[in-house]
Design a protein around this motif. Structure first.
Motif, short mmCIF file in Angstrom:
data_model
loop_
_atom_site.label_atom_id
_atom_site.label_comp_id
_atom_site.label_asym_id
_atom_site.label_seq_id
_atom_site.Cartn_x
_atom_site.Cartn_y
_atom_site.Cartn_z
N THR A 1 57.38 32.91 81.93
CA THR A 1 56.96 34.07 82.74
C THR A 1 55.64 33.65 83.70
O THR A 1 55.52 32.36 83.76
CB THR A 1 56.43 35.21 81.57
N THR A 2 55.04 34.43 84.21
CA THR A 2 53.79 34.23 85.11
C THR A 2 52.60 34.33 84.27
O THR A 2 52.29 34.83 83.30
CB THR A 2 53.64 35.15 86.22
N LYS A 3 51.61 33.52 84.84
CA LYS A 3 50.13 33.57 84.31
C LYS A 3 49.70 34.93 84.25
O LYS A 3 49.08 35.33 83.39
CB LYS A 3 49.51 32.51 85.00
N ALA A 4 49.77 35.54 85.38
CA ALA A 4 49.31 36.99 85.33
C ALA A 4 49.85 37.90 84.37
O ALA A 4 49.18 38.81 83.73
CB ALA A 4 49.75 37.66 86.85
N MET A 5 51.28 37.62 83.89
CA MET A 5 51.76 38.58 83.01
C MET A 5 51.25 38.15 81.44
O MET A 5 51.10 39.07 80.76
CB MET A 5 53.53 38.31 82.86
N VAL A 6 50.99 36.72 81.41
CA VAL A 6 50.21 36.59 80.17
C VAL A 6 48.97 37.20 80.05
O VAL A 6 48.63 37.47 78.97
CB VAL A 6 50.34 34.95 80.05
N SER A 7 48.32 37.14 81.07
CA SER A 7 46.86 37.65 81.08
C SER A 7 46.92 39.03 80.94
O SER A 7 46.16 39.80 80.08
CB SER A 7 46.15 37.53 82.49
N GLN A 8 47.92 39.98 81.39
CA GLN A 8 48.21 41.37 81.27
C GLN A 8 48.37 41.58 79.73
O GLN A 8 47.91 42.61 79.27
CB GLN A 8 49.26 41.55 82.24
N HIS A 9 49.22 40.88 79.21
CA HIS A 9 49.90 41.31 77.86
C HIS A 9 48.40 40.87 76.83
O HIS A 9 48.24 41.76 76.15
CB HIS A 9 50.69 40.17 77.45
N LEU A 10 47.60 39.80 77.35
CA LEU A 10 46.29 39.76 76.36
C LEU A 10 45.42 40.80 76.78
O LEU A 10 44.90 41.25 75.44
CB LEU A 10 45.47 38.47 76.73
N ALA A 11 45.17 41.31 77.99
CA ALA A 11 44.41 42.34 78.25
C ALA A 11 44.72 43.62 77.40
O ALA A 11 44.06 44.61 76.78
CB ALA A 11 44.15 42.57 79.62
N LYS A 12 46.04 43.98 77.31
CA LYS A 12 46.54 45.20 76.75
C LYS A 12 46.67 45.01 75.20
O LYS A 12 46.28 46.35 74.76
CB LYS A 12 48.15 45.45 77.29
N LEU A 13 46.79 43.79 74.55
CA LEU A 13 46.53 43.69 73.20
C LEU A 13 45.05 44.06 72.74
O LEU A 13 44.97 44.64 71.91
CB LEU A 13 47.05 42.26 72.71
N GLU A 14 44.14 43.42 73.64
CA GLU A 14 42.85 43.62 73.29
C GLU A 14 42.30 45.13 73.48
O GLU A 14 41.58 45.66 72.54
CB GLU A 14 41.80 42.63 74.25
N GLU A 15 42.94 45.85 74.42
CA GLU A 15 42.83 47.07 74.57
C GLU A 15 43.42 47.84 73.45
O GLU A 15 42.63 48.74 72.68
CB GLU A 15 43.22 47.63 75.76
N GLU A 16 44.52 47.67 72.94
CA GLU A 16 45.04 48.09 71.86
C GLU A 16 44.53 48.18 70.51
O GLU A 16 44.22 49.05 69.72
CB GLU A 16 46.58 47.72 71.65
N LEU A 17 43.80 46.85 70.36
CA LEU A 17 42.99 46.82 69.08
C LEU A 17 41.66 46.92 69.05
O LEU A 17 40.85 47.26 68.30
CB LEU A 17 43.04 44.90 68.88
N GLY A 18 41.15 47.17 70.38
CA GLY A 18 39.88 47.53 70.62
C GLY A 18 38.73 46.33 70.26
O GLY A 18 37.61 46.80 69.97
N ILE A 19 39.23 45.09 70.48
CA ILE A 19 38.36 44.07 70.15
C ILE A 19 38.62 43.00 71.01
O ILE A 19 39.87 42.91 71.66
CB ILE A 19 38.43 43.65 68.75
#
Length: 298
Positions: free
Chosen positions: A31-49
């Motif tokens: 995939t793309t670097k931007a997509m990996v970054s987006q997944h991590l940002a959404k995961l942190e948002e979902e976890l709240g940490i």
């Protein structure tokens, strides 16, 4: 309250930690670097940490990220192991095989086949349940049922194994006292032994050599829900009935029973393996194949 977390992001997070950079993780995941970054940002948002601290040159895990990464690795490893176990079950017969069959063919046809199956596949434990009534495969957790005759409309899947002939028969003693029927219409004058589990146990339609149909309604003097019991009533000279050919070979050969109405025949029935689901499991598929070979050999 459970967090609403997209579990697919766990795999992305684990790949990111394993690769050591967003670029390397993107290459591994296709995939793309931007997509990996987006997944991590959404995961942190979902976890709240915050899980990862990143700068222009490097990234590092927070303390929470270290703990969560260890759990992610374990969760993903468990999921992979579970999938491997499912693949093994799909390809190799194993576990418990529960089979339902009726009393007229379960002991004589299905049981010997199950014995051979158990020897061929020692990782499978077999259970045969004899029931003349139609069982609910899903509710009663059966893997397969062997049903004879004509299948009713159902959401279940079915494989036809073979066919069988329906033969009207009588005992010599009964025929000596009451005479042989020469035409299907004559059956209405005879003592009839009805098989109660049939949808129309007293109505029969015969076909002659020219294709003409002859319907008759019989008059039962006795009925039973067991094909074996009907056979014994007929053998005892109590009346006449229709029985499947797979039950009659010995009686016809010995003369204990005689076939009737040789110029007429009834529709052939089918022997079916019925199972739930769109595709049979490995254990069900192997049993169906073995049973088909044995039935055809008969």
């Amino acid at each position: 309250m459970a967090l609403d977390v997209n579990l697919n992001r766990l795999a992305v997070f684990a790949a990111l930690v394993r690769a050591g950079s967003f670029t390397a993780a993107a290459d591994q995941l296709g995939t793309t670097k931007a997509m990996v970054s987006q997944h991590l940002a959404k995961l942190e948002e979902e976890l709240g940490i915050v899980l990862v601290v990143r700068s222009t040159r490097r990234m590092s895990l927070t303390e929470a990220g270290e703990l969560f990464h260890a759990d992610c690795v374990r969760i993903l490893a468990d999921a992979e192991a579970s999938i491997e176990r499912l693949n093994a079950c799909r390809e190799t017969p194993r576990g418990l095989l529960r089979v339902a069959a009726a009393g007229d063919h379960g002991p004589t046809i299905v049981a010997p086949a199950l014995a051979a199956y158990a020897q061929a596949f020692p990782d499978v434990t077999v259970e045969l349940v004899i029931a003349d009534s139609i069982v609910d495969l899903i509710a009663e957790r059966f893997d397969v049922a062997i049903r004879l005759g004509w299948l009713r409309d159902s959401s279940l899947r079915a494989t036809r194994l073979a066919g069988f002939r329906q033969i009207p028969v009588g005992a010599p003693d009964y025929l000596a006292r009451h005479g042989n029927p020469d035409h299907p219409a004559d059956l209405a004058k005879h003592h009839w032994i009805a098989l109660a589990v049939l949808s129309s146990p007293t109505r029969w339609t015969f076909t002659d050599a020219t294709g003409g149909e002859h319907a008759v309604r019989t008059n039962p003097v006795t009925s039973s829900n067991s094909t074996h019991a009907v056979r014994e009533f007929v053998r005892a000279g109590h009346g006449i009935s229709v029985l499947p050919d797979y039950m009659l070979a010995d009686d016809l050969a010995s003369g204990a029973l005689r076939p009737l109405l040789p110029g007429f025949h009834l529709p052939d029935g089918g022997i079916h393996a019925v199972y739930p689901g769109a595709k049979p499991s490995a254990k069900v598929r192997a049993f169906i194949d073995l049973l088909r070979e044995r039935v055809e050999a008969r």
